[in-house]
Design an enzyme around this catalytic site. Structure first.
Site, PDB file in Angstrom:
ATOM      1  N   SER A 138       0.850  -1.188   0.000  1.00 52.80           N
ATOM      2  CA  SER A 138       0.000   0.000   0.000  1.00 52.80           C
ATOM      3  C   SER A 138       0.886   1.237   0.000  1.00 52.80           C
ATOM      4  O   SER A 138       1.728   1.412   0.890  1.00 52.80           O
ATOM      5  CB  SER A 138      -0.904   0.004   1.233  1.00 52.80           C
ATOM      6  OG  SER A 138      -1.699   1.170   1.270  1.00 52.80           O
ATOM      7  N   LYS A 164      -1.276  -1.064  -4.256  1.00 53.87           N
ATOM      8  CA  LYS A 164      -2.422  -0.221  -3.904  1.00 53.87           C
ATOM      9  C   LYS A 164      -1.964   1.229  -3.823  1.00 53.87           C
ATOM     10  O   LYS A 164      -0.971   1.538  -3.160  1.00 53.87           O
ATOM     11  CB  LYS A 164      -3.045  -0.648  -2.575  1.00 53.87           C
ATOM     12  CG  LYS A 164      -4.240   0.219  -2.178  1.00 53.87           C
ATOM     13  CD  LYS A 164      -5.058  -0.400  -1.063  1.00 53.87           C
ATOM     14  CE  LYS A 164      -4.519  -0.087   0.295  1.00 53.87           C
ATOM     15  NZ  LYS A 164      -5.464  -0.500   1.366  1.00 53.87           N
ATOM     16  N   LYS A 166      -3.107   5.146  -2.942  1.00 56.55           N
ATOM     17  CA  LYS A 166      -4.080   6.043  -2.331  1.00 56.55           C
ATOM     18  C   LYS A 166      -4.417   7.165  -3.309  1.00 56.55           C
ATOM     19  O   LYS A 166      -3.525   7.723  -3.971  1.00 56.55           O
ATOM     20  CB  LYS A 166      -3.515   6.647  -1.045  1.00 56.55           C
ATOM     21  CG  LYS A 166      -3.204   5.632   0.048  1.00 56.55           C
ATOM     22  CD  LYS A 166      -4.464   5.103   0.700  1.00 56.55           C
ATOM     23  CE  LYS A 166      -4.128   4.207   1.891  1.00 56.55           C
ATOM     24  NZ  LYS A 166      -5.331   3.707   2.588  1.00 56.55           N
ATOM     25  N   ASP A 191      -7.292   3.224  -3.671  1.00 57.37           N
ATOM     26  CA  ASP A 191      -7.972   3.337  -2.381  1.00 57.37           C
ATOM     27  C   ASP A 191      -8.327   4.800  -2.144  1.00 57.37           C
ATOM     28  O   ASP A 191      -7.450   5.647  -2.004  1.00 57.37           O
ATOM     29  CB  ASP A 191      -7.075   2.812  -1.261  1.00 57.37           C
ATOM     30  CG  ASP A 191      -7.766   2.824   0.097  1.00 57.37           C
ATOM     31  OD1 ASP A 191      -8.970   3.152   0.158  1.00 57.37           O
ATOM     32  OD2 ASP A 191      -7.108   2.486   1.094  1.00 57.37           O
ATOM     33  N   GLU A 216     -11.269   0.973  -3.819  1.00 49.60           N
ATOM     34  CA  GLU A 216     -11.664   0.712  -2.438  1.00 49.60           C
ATOM     35  C   GLU A 216     -12.317   1.937  -1.814  1.00 49.60           C
ATOM     36  O   GLU A 216     -11.773   3.035  -1.863  1.00 49.60           O
ATOM     37  CB  GLU A 216     -10.423   0.303  -1.631  1.00 49.60           C
ATOM     38  CG  GLU A 216     -10.718  -0.118  -0.213  1.00 49.60           C
ATOM     39  CD  GLU A 216      -9.463  -0.542   0.533  1.00 49.60           C
ATOM     40  OE1 GLU A 216      -9.581  -0.927   1.704  1.00 49.60           O
ATOM     41  OE2 GLU A 216      -8.357  -0.476  -0.057  1.00 49.60           O
ATOM     42  N   ASP A 241     -14.542  -1.103   2.653  1.00 53.92           N
ATOM     43  CA  ASP A 241     -13.631  -1.157   3.789  1.00 53.92           C
ATOM     44  C   ASP A 241     -14.347  -0.552   4.997  1.00 53.92           C
ATOM     45  O   ASP A 241     -14.985  -1.256   5.774  1.00 53.92           O
ATOM     46  CB  ASP A 241     -12.356  -0.387   3.429  1.00 53.92           C
ATOM     47  CG  ASP A 241     -11.367  -0.248   4.585  1.00 53.92           C
ATOM     48  OD1 ASP A 241     -11.614  -0.801   5.662  1.00 53.92           O
ATOM     49  OD2 ASP A 241     -10.328   0.428   4.408  1.00 53.92           O
ATOM     50  N   LYS A 265     -10.610  -6.117   7.897  1.00 51.12           N
ATOM     51  CA  LYS A 265      -9.599  -5.674   8.857  1.00 51.12           C
ATOM     52  C   LYS A 265     -10.037  -6.134  10.240  1.00 51.12           C
ATOM     53  O   LYS A 265     -11.156  -5.839  10.679  1.00 51.12           O
ATOM     54  CB  LYS A 265      -9.451  -4.152   8.829  1.00 51.12           C
ATOM     55  CG  LYS A 265      -8.791  -3.627   7.559  1.00 51.12           C
ATOM     56  CD  LYS A 265      -8.705  -2.106   7.580  1.00 51.12           C
ATOM     57  CE  LYS A 265      -7.975  -1.591   6.318  1.00 51.12           C
ATOM     58  NZ  LYS A 265      -8.038  -0.110   6.226  1.00 51.12           N
ATOM     59  N   GLY A 293      -4.546  -3.563   5.927  1.00 56.97           N
ATOM     60  CA  GLY A 293      -3.575  -3.202   6.955  1.00 56.97           C
ATOM     61  C   GLY A 293      -3.890  -1.866   7.596  1.00 56.97           C
ATOM     62  O   GLY A 293      -4.551  -1.015   7.001  1.00 56.97           O
TER      63      GLY A 293
END
Length: 371
Positions: A138, A164, A166, A191, A216, A241, A265, A293
């Site tokens: 990530s 991944k 952001k 994400d 996400e 999420d 998670k 995570g």
């Protein structure tokens, strides 16, 4: 078999990340959290880890609210009840609403202690079968696209199974286009951390041209209705999420068609027991899951590894190696990724030893409770 817990310790730690980690919520350089420790009469020790941040960016929970809930409500529940199996902890904690990260921090230590008392690995205790798990990485929001591309190149060469990235308004489609141009075959996902609304639907649909694994949590952190509308308008799978705090949330989201993938998670859903329940339901409904995570240190990372050994974790998770985040972790050996794979430890419990010197070095304070 009764889990005779004689003492609980709450270790309050602060650790510095190797590099700042930026999301749409903000930038993190340090992480405060609790290592929970449960000790039985024979000296066996089970460990868990809290994942809440110091500010309520990701959820309403914080490090300090975790301390309050664990100290004033959850530990007294453990003190006043006999426990035969870790699954019972979730039900014992049920009268306390939400506060899932506080619950998971203690429940995780119970699971670890249980596995050690049974002389089996945590993965085996959870019902996991895999001997190795695939993992991704990530990456936070970088100052420039070139900075991002350099990091992606580094982790692609290290063999991580997916990247991944952001995103947020103003740092999304154009950035991902450049990434896809340089890395046409790499498995990519985005994400959004709840950065968009349905007003952005036409903009978000541009992501359909980039062959992403998923996007996400693009919409509100507590939404499943608008996500269903967005998923109907997009071919890119939506992964939920922040919207999923329980099996019941997962059931409703799947029935509404709000997502095609769910990120589990442990802290967000209240522990390993509820994580397994969500996993099992998703398996029944054909929904892929993966383990997200929360910038965990070694203990929390070990719990993630054990959970990911369950069969419906079909997509690489965020459980990168210790060195990705920490110059020194609090477990021995540290978590190591080789060619995008982590070998699942087979020793009893989480499979890693807590590094006592590191634990002491990073501990701000410790509270003890006799049970």
């Amino acid at each position: 078999m009764t889990l005779f817990i004689e003492k609980i310790k709450l270790h309050h730690l602060k650790m510095s990340l190797n590099d700042p980690f930026s999301t749409s919520f903000g930038t993190f350089q340090e992480k405060e959290f609790f290592i929970t420790e449960m000790i039985d009469g024979s000296g066996k020790r089970g460990f868990g880890e809290s994942v809440a941040f110091t500010s309520p960016w990701y959820s309403e929970e914080t490090v300090q609210t975790n301390l309050h809930i664990m100290t004033d409500f959850l530990i007294p529940i453990l003190k006043n009840n006999e426990i035969h199996h870790p699954d019972e902890v979730f039900d014992l904690f049920h009268p306390i609403r939400r506060n899932n990260m506080a619950k998971a921090a203690l429940e995780g230590a119970v699971w670890d202690l249980y596995a050690k008392q049974k002389n089996i690995s945590l993965a085996e205790a959870l019902g996991g079968k895999r001997k190795a798990i695939d993992v991704g990485i990530s990456l936070g929001i970088e100052p420039t696209v070139n900075d991002l591309l350099r990091k992606i190149e580094h982790y692609v060469q290290e063999g991580y199974k997916r990247i991944k990235i952001k995103i947020k308004p103003g740092y999304d489609v154009d950035v991902l286009k450049e990434v896809r141009c340089v890395f046409p075959e790499t498995k990519l996902m985005a994400d959004a951390n709840s950065s968009y609304t349905l007003n952005d639907i036409d903009h978000l649909r541009k992501l359909d041209d980039l062959d992403l694994m998923m996007i996400e949590q693009p919409l509100a952190h507590d939404d499943i209705i608008d996500h269903a509308k967005l998923q109907a308008a997009m071919t890119t799978p939506i992964c939920l999420d922040e919207s999923i705090h329980s099996l019941e949330d997962a059931r409703k989201a799947i029935e509404l068609g709000s997502c095609k993938i769910i990120n589990i998670k442990i802290g967000r859903v209240g522990g390993l027991t509820e994580s397994i329940r969500i996993h099992d339901y998703c398996k029944e409904k054909g929904i892929d899951v993966w383990c997200g995570g929360m910038l965990e240190a070694g203990v929390g990372r070990a719990h993630n590894i054990a959970l990911t050994t369950l069969s419906q974790f079909t997509l690489p998770g965020d459980t990168a190696g210790s060195s990705r985040y920490w110059k020194k972790d609090i477990i021995e050996p540290e978590v190591v990724v080789e060619n995008g794979v982590i070998n699942v430890p087979t020793k009893p419990g989480i499979g890693y030893e807590v590094d006592e010197e590191a634990l002491e070095e990073f501990t701000l304070s410790t509270k003890e409770f006799n049970i």
